[in-house]
Every structure is written in structure tokens, then in C-alpha cells.
Motif scaffolding. Structure first.
Motif, PDB file in Angstrom:
ATOM      1  N   MET A 137       0.832  -1.205   0.000  1.00 41.98           N
ATOM      2  CA  MET A 137       0.000   0.000   0.000  1.00 41.98           C
ATOM      3  C   MET A 137       0.866   1.254   0.000  1.00 41.98           C
ATOM      4  SD  MET A 137      -3.075   1.163  -0.071  1.00 41.98           S
ATOM      5  CE  MET A 137      -4.093  -0.234   0.453  1.00 41.98           C
ATOM      6  N   ALA A 138       1.937   1.273   0.836  1.00 47.38           N
ATOM      7  CA  ALA A 138       2.825   2.425   0.918  1.00 47.38           C
ATOM      8  C   ALA A 138       3.516   2.679  -0.417  1.00 47.38           C
ATOM      9  CB  ALA A 138       3.849   2.227   2.027  1.00 47.38           C
ATOM     10  N   ALA A 139       3.931   1.582  -1.072  1.00 48.39           N
ATOM     11  CA  ALA A 139       4.601   1.715  -2.360  1.00 48.39           C
ATOM     12  C   ALA A 139       3.655   2.308  -3.404  1.00 48.39           C
ATOM     13  CB  ALA A 139       5.127   0.365  -2.833  1.00 48.39           C
ATOM     14  N   THR A 140       2.405   1.846  -3.388  1.00 48.60           N
ATOM     15  CA  THR A 140       1.409   2.365  -4.324  1.00 48.60           C
ATOM     16  C   THR A 140       1.179   3.856  -4.096  1.00 48.60           C
ATOM     17  OG1 THR A 140       0.301   0.221  -4.406  1.00 48.60           O
ATOM     18  CG2 THR A 140      -0.964   2.145  -5.129  1.00 48.60           C
ATOM     19  N   HIS A 141       1.094   4.240  -2.835  1.00 45.92           N
ATOM     20  CA  HIS A 141       0.898   5.641  -2.490  1.00 45.92           C
ATOM     21  C   HIS A 141       2.073   6.483  -2.984  1.00 45.92           C
ATOM     22  CE1 HIS A 141      -0.385   9.152  -0.227  1.00 45.92           C
ATOM     23  NE2 HIS A 141       0.853   9.258   0.230  1.00 45.92           N
ATOM     24  N   THR A 142       3.278   5.964  -2.815  1.00 46.66           N
ATOM     25  CA  THR A 142       4.479   6.670  -3.252  1.00 46.66           C
ATOM     26  C   THR A 142       4.494   6.821  -4.764  1.00 46.66           C
ATOM     27  OG1 THR A 142       5.716   5.824  -1.356  1.00 46.66           O
ATOM     28  CG2 THR A 142       6.997   6.659  -3.222  1.00 46.66           C
ATOM     29  N   ASP A 143       4.113   5.745  -5.477  1.00 49.83           N
ATOM     30  CA  ASP A 143       4.066   5.789  -6.933  1.00 49.83           C
ATOM     31  C   ASP A 143       3.085   6.858  -7.416  1.00 49.83           C
ATOM     32  OD1 ASP A 143       5.900   3.788  -7.064  1.00 49.83           O
ATOM     33  OD2 ASP A 143       4.456   2.187  -7.461  1.00 49.83           O
ATOM     34  N   LYS A 144       1.923   6.935  -6.779  1.00 53.74           N
ATOM     35  CA  LYS A 144       0.920   7.932  -7.168  1.00 53.74           C
ATOM     36  C   LYS A 144       1.431   9.345  -6.911  1.00 53.74           C
ATOM     37  CE  LYS A 144      -3.268   5.132  -6.621  1.00 53.74           C
ATOM     38  NZ  LYS A 144      -4.540   4.959  -5.861  1.00 53.74           N
ATOM     39  N   ALA A 145       2.104   9.533  -5.795  1.00 55.80           N
ATOM     40  CA  ALA A 145       2.657  10.847  -5.471  1.00 55.80           C
ATOM     41  C   ALA A 145       3.735  11.239  -6.486  1.00 55.80           C
ATOM     42  CB  ALA A 145       3.226  10.840  -4.059  1.00 55.80           C
ATOM     43  N   PHE A 146       4.537  10.260  -6.885  1.00 54.88           N
ATOM     44  CA  PHE A 146       5.590  10.508  -7.869  1.00 54.88           C
ATOM     45  C   PHE A 146       4.980  10.903  -9.210  1.00 54.88           C
ATOM     46  CE2 PHE A 146       9.111   8.440 -10.569  1.00 54.88           C
ATOM     47  CZ  PHE A 146       9.793   9.646 -10.664  1.00 54.88           C
ATOM     48  N   GLU A 147       3.960  10.168  -9.627  1.00 53.66           N
ATOM     49  CA  GLU A 147       3.286  10.488 -10.888  1.00 53.66           C
ATOM     50  C   GLU A 147       2.670  11.879 -10.847  1.00 53.66           C
ATOM     51  OE1 GLU A 147       3.295   8.933 -13.791  1.00 53.66           O
ATOM     52  OE2 GLU A 147       4.726   7.546 -12.875  1.00 53.66           O
ATOM     53  N   GLN A 148       2.128  12.250  -9.692  1.00 57.87           N
ATOM     54  CA  GLN A 148       1.549  13.580  -9.549  1.00 57.87           C
ATOM     55  C   GLN A 148       2.628  14.654  -9.658  1.00 57.87           C
ATOM     56  OE1 GLN A 148      -1.792  14.470  -9.332  1.00 57.87           O
ATOM     57  NE2 GLN A 148      -0.859  16.471  -9.709  1.00 57.87           N
ATOM     58  N   ASP A 149       3.786  14.393  -9.066  1.00 61.94           N
ATOM     59  CA  ASP A 149       4.904  15.329  -9.176  1.00 61.94           C
ATOM     60  C   ASP A 149       5.303  15.521 -10.641  1.00 61.94           C
ATOM     61  OD1 ASP A 149       5.128  15.870  -6.484  1.00 61.94           O
ATOM     62  OD2 ASP A 149       6.689  14.357  -6.126  1.00 61.94           O
ATOM     63  N   LEU A 150       5.366  14.432 -11.392  1.00 58.72           N
ATOM     64  CA  LEU A 150       5.743  14.521 -12.803  1.00 58.72           C
ATOM     65  C   LEU A 150       4.686  15.264 -13.611  1.00 58.72           C
ATOM     66  CD1 LEU A 150       7.265  10.973 -13.471  1.00 58.72           C
ATOM     67  CD2 LEU A 150       8.450  13.096 -12.882  1.00 58.72           C
ATOM     68  N   ARG A 151       3.410  15.037 -13.292  1.00 56.70           N
ATOM     69  CA  ARG A 151       2.340  15.781 -13.967  1.00 56.70           C
ATOM     70  C   ARG A 151       2.455  17.270 -13.681  1.00 56.70           C
ATOM     71  NH1 ARG A 151      -0.920  11.234 -12.894  1.00 56.70           N
ATOM     72  NH2 ARG A 151      -1.573  12.091 -10.886  1.00 56.70           N
ATOM     73  N   ASN A 152       2.714  17.593 -12.413  1.00 56.11           N
ATOM     74  CA  ASN A 152       2.872  18.999 -12.034  1.00 56.11           C
ATOM     75  C   ASN A 152       4.033  19.642 -12.790  1.00 56.11           C
ATOM     76  OD1 ASN A 152       0.764  18.852 -10.223  1.00 56.11           O
ATOM     77  ND2 ASN A 152       2.071  18.546  -8.423  1.00 56.11           N
ATOM     78  N   LEU A 153       5.098  18.881 -12.939  1.00 57.14           N
ATOM     79  CA  LEU A 153       6.271  19.390 -13.645  1.00 57.14           C
ATOM     80  C   LEU A 153       5.928  19.693 -15.104  1.00 57.14           C
ATOM     81  CD1 LEU A 153       9.269  20.044 -13.824  1.00 57.14           C
ATOM     82  CD2 LEU A 153       9.718  17.595 -14.160  1.00 57.14           C
ATOM     83  N   ARG A 154       5.276  18.750 -15.764  1.00 53.41           N
ATOM     84  CA  ARG A 154       4.886  18.969 -17.164  1.00 53.41           C
ATOM     85  C   ARG A 154       3.956  20.175 -17.298  1.00 53.41           C
ATOM     86  NH1 ARG A 154       4.428  13.157 -16.819  1.00 53.41           N
ATOM     87  NH2 ARG A 154       6.049  12.117 -18.074  1.00 53.41           N
ATOM     88  N   GLU A 155       2.988  20.276 -16.379  1.00 52.71           N
ATOM     89  CA  GLU A 155       2.028  21.381 -16.435  1.00 52.71           C
ATOM     90  C   GLU A 155       2.710  22.731 -16.232  1.00 52.71           C
ATOM     91  OE1 GLU A 155      -0.896  20.375 -13.529  1.00 52.71           O
ATOM     92  OE2 GLU A 155      -1.742  18.730 -14.720  1.00 52.71           O
ATOM     93  N   LYS A 156       3.651  22.777 -15.295  1.00 55.04           N
ATOM     94  CA  LYS A 156       4.353  24.041 -15.040  1.00 55.04           C
ATOM     95  C   LYS A 156       5.218  24.436 -16.241  1.00 55.04           C
ATOM     96  CE  LYS A 156       4.574  23.998  -9.961  1.00 55.04           C
ATOM     97  NZ  LYS A 156       4.013  25.365  -9.775  1.00 55.04           N
ATOM     98  N   LEU A 157       5.856  23.457 -16.865  1.00 53.98           N
ATOM     99  CA  LEU A 157       6.667  23.759 -18.040  1.00 53.98           C
ATOM    100  C   LEU A 157       5.797  24.247 -19.198  1.00 53.98           C
ATOM    101  CD1 LEU A 157       9.359  20.944 -18.038  1.00 53.98           C
ATOM    102  CD2 LEU A 157       9.811  23.391 -18.216  1.00 53.98           C
ATOM    103  N   LEU A 158       4.636  23.621 -19.370  1.00 55.01           N
ATOM    104  CA  LEU A 158       3.721  24.070 -20.413  1.00 55.01           C
ATOM    105  C   LEU A 158       3.225  25.478 -20.139  1.00 55.01           C
ATOM    106  CD1 LEU A 158       1.439  21.050 -21.414  1.00 55.01           C
ATOM    107  CD2 LEU A 158       3.143  22.235 -22.801  1.00 55.01           C
ATOM    108  N   ALA A 159       2.924  25.766 -18.877  1.00 51.00           N
ATOM    109  CA  ALA A 159       2.463  27.107 -18.506  1.00 51.00           C
ATOM    110  C   ALA A 159       3.551  28.145 -18.791  1.00 51.00           C
ATOM    111  CB  ALA A 159       2.069  27.143 -17.033  1.00 51.00           C
ATOM    112  N   MET A 160       4.787  27.802 -18.438  1.00 40.65           N
ATOM    113  CA  MET A 160       5.890  28.718 -18.697  1.00 40.65           C
ATOM    114  C   MET A 160       6.105  28.883 -20.198  1.00 40.65           C
ATOM    115  SD  MET A 160       9.774  28.523 -17.195  1.00 40.65           S
ATOM    116  CE  MET A 160      10.944  29.868 -17.453  1.00 40.65           C
ATOM    117  N   GLY A 161       5.997  27.787 -20.946  1.00 38.54           N
ATOM    118  CA  GLY A 161       6.144  27.855 -22.396  1.00 38.54           C
ATOM    119  C   GLY A 161       5.078  28.724 -23.034  1.00 38.54           C
TER     120      GLY A 161
END
Length: 228
Positions: free
Chosen positions: A1-25
Motif C-alpha cells: 500500500m505504501a509503495a502504491t501511495h508513493t508511486d501515485k505521489a511521484f506520478e503527480q509530481d511529474l504531472r505537475n512538472l509537465r504542467e508548469k513547463l507548459l504554462a511557462m512555455g
């Protein structure tokens, strides 16, 4: 369960990164368009807004840098995810510099708006459109992880360079025709060069996308064999 939670948090971080780069672009694309419109419409108030908006671009750069460092420290990504983060760190620098170029164009526009126009501004907006298209295509390639789309940016750079050379030669002819044209023609040359540099930064982004996707460095001419 902890690993799954960590994976979801990581994916969210990557989504946030892509979104911020697109916003800056999107922001720097808009600033380039506005800076050129300030020239063609002789709108110095718009040019001043571009200059003031550079603070937001700088803030986005800091936010993205912080997010990348946090992901590296907390998630310890490996392989393709690590390449994505390191690519983002390089891309954000190119985007910030595009914002700086937009400010430079806006400042030149304010000066040119104080004197009669040298000639109708036809090719300069075209050059700006090409440069913006290159930036957008490069960022789309990053978000989708599409190396083929990034290759299109590399191929499209020749068209942008050709239009820049055409503008340069036309302005040079104006300068040779009448020395009173030199100051305005020189300012327009700088604007065209800034737009050409925007295209160069888009090229940098595209090259980093190819590295991110394929793990292959195509940044230098002798290694720019982009076929598999």
C-alpha cells in the motif's frame, strides 16, 4: 500500500512538472507575440507590459527548479524518469531566455515607436510566428515524449534561418541606400536576431527531448544523425 501511495505521489509530481513547463512555455510564447505586436501596432504600453511580465517568467523558472530538486531528493528517480527531470532542468533555462528575448524585443519596439517606421513590418511577424511554432512544437514533443515531433523542430530551423537572412539582407539594403536609415534598420536587425535566437532555444529543447526519449545526444552537428 505504501509503495502504491508513493508511486501515485511521484506520478503527480511529474504531472505537475509537465504542467508548469507548459504554462511557462505558453507564457513566453505570448510574450514574444506581444513584443512583436507592440512593434507592428506601435503600442508602447503593450511593450511595457511585456517588460513587467518578465518577473512572472522568472518566478516560474524558480518554481520549476525547486520542484525538480525536490523530486530528485525525495523520489530518487532512475532511468527514463531521471532523464525527464534533467531535461526539464535544461528546458526551463531555455524558456527563461526566450522570456528575456521577448523583453529585449519590447524594449527595442518602444524605441522604434518614437520614430517613423522604416518600412511595413511584414516579414518580422512571420518570423515571430515561425519561432513561436517551433517553441510550441518542441514543448508538445516534451510533454508527449515524442522524439519524431522533436525531429520536426530540428528540420524546421532551416526555414526560420532563411527568413531571418532575408530580413537581414533587406535591412542592409535600406542602410546602404540612406545613412539616415541606419539607426532604425539596426534596431530591426536586433529584433530579427532575437527572434532567430528564440528558434535556437526551441531547437535546444527539441534536442533535449530526443535525448530524454532515446538517450541519444544530438546537440552537436557531427552527432546529429537523428535516425534510429
Amino acid at each position: 500500500m505504501a509503495a502504491t501511495h508513493t508511486d501515485k505521489a511521484f506520478e503527480q509530481d511529474l504531472r505537475n512538472l509537465r504542467e508548469k513547463l507548459l504554462a511557462m512555455g505558453a507564457k513566453v510564447e505570448a510574450l514574444v507575440a506581444q513584443s512583436v505586436r507592440a512593434l507592428t501596432d506601435r503600442d508602447s504600453a503593450l511593450a511595457e507590459k511585456v517588460v513587467g511580465a518578465d518577473r512572472e517568467v522568472n518566478r516560474l523558472e524558480v518554481d520549476i527548479d525547486d520542484l525538480c530538486r525536490r523530486i530528485l531528493a525525495l523520489r530518487q528517480p532512475a532511468a527514463s524518469d531521471l532523464r525527464l527531470i534533467t531535461t526539464a532542468l535544461k528546458i526551463v533555462t531555455d524558456l527563461e531566455r526566450i522570456g528575456d528575448l521577448a523583453v529585449n524585443i519590447a524594449e527595442r519596439s518602444m524605441d522604434l515607436n518614437q520614430v517613423p517606421p522604416l518600412a511595413p513590418y511584414v516579414d518580422t511577424p512571420k518570423l515571430a510566428d515561425l519561432a513561436q511554432q517551433q517553441v510550441k512544437k518542441a514543448l508538445d514533443a516534451f510533454v508527449s515524449g515524442d522524439a519524431a515531433k522533436a525531429e520536426e523542430v530540428l528540420k524546421g530551423d532551416d526555414l526560420l534561418d532563411a527568413l531571418f537572412l532575408k530580413i537581414f539582407n533587406e535591412l542592409l539594403a535600406y542602410m546602404m541606400e540612406d545613412s539616415r536609415n541606419i539607426r532604425r534598420a539596426t534596431a530591426l536587425m536586433f529584433i530579427a536576431k532575437h527572434l532567430e535566437r528564440v528558434g535556437d532555444h526551441a531547437l535546444n529543447v527539441a534536442e533535449m527531448v530526443i535525448y530524454m526519449v532515446r538517450g541519444k545526444d544530438v546537440r552537436h552537428p557531427k552527432s546529429r544523425d537523428i535516425t534510429e
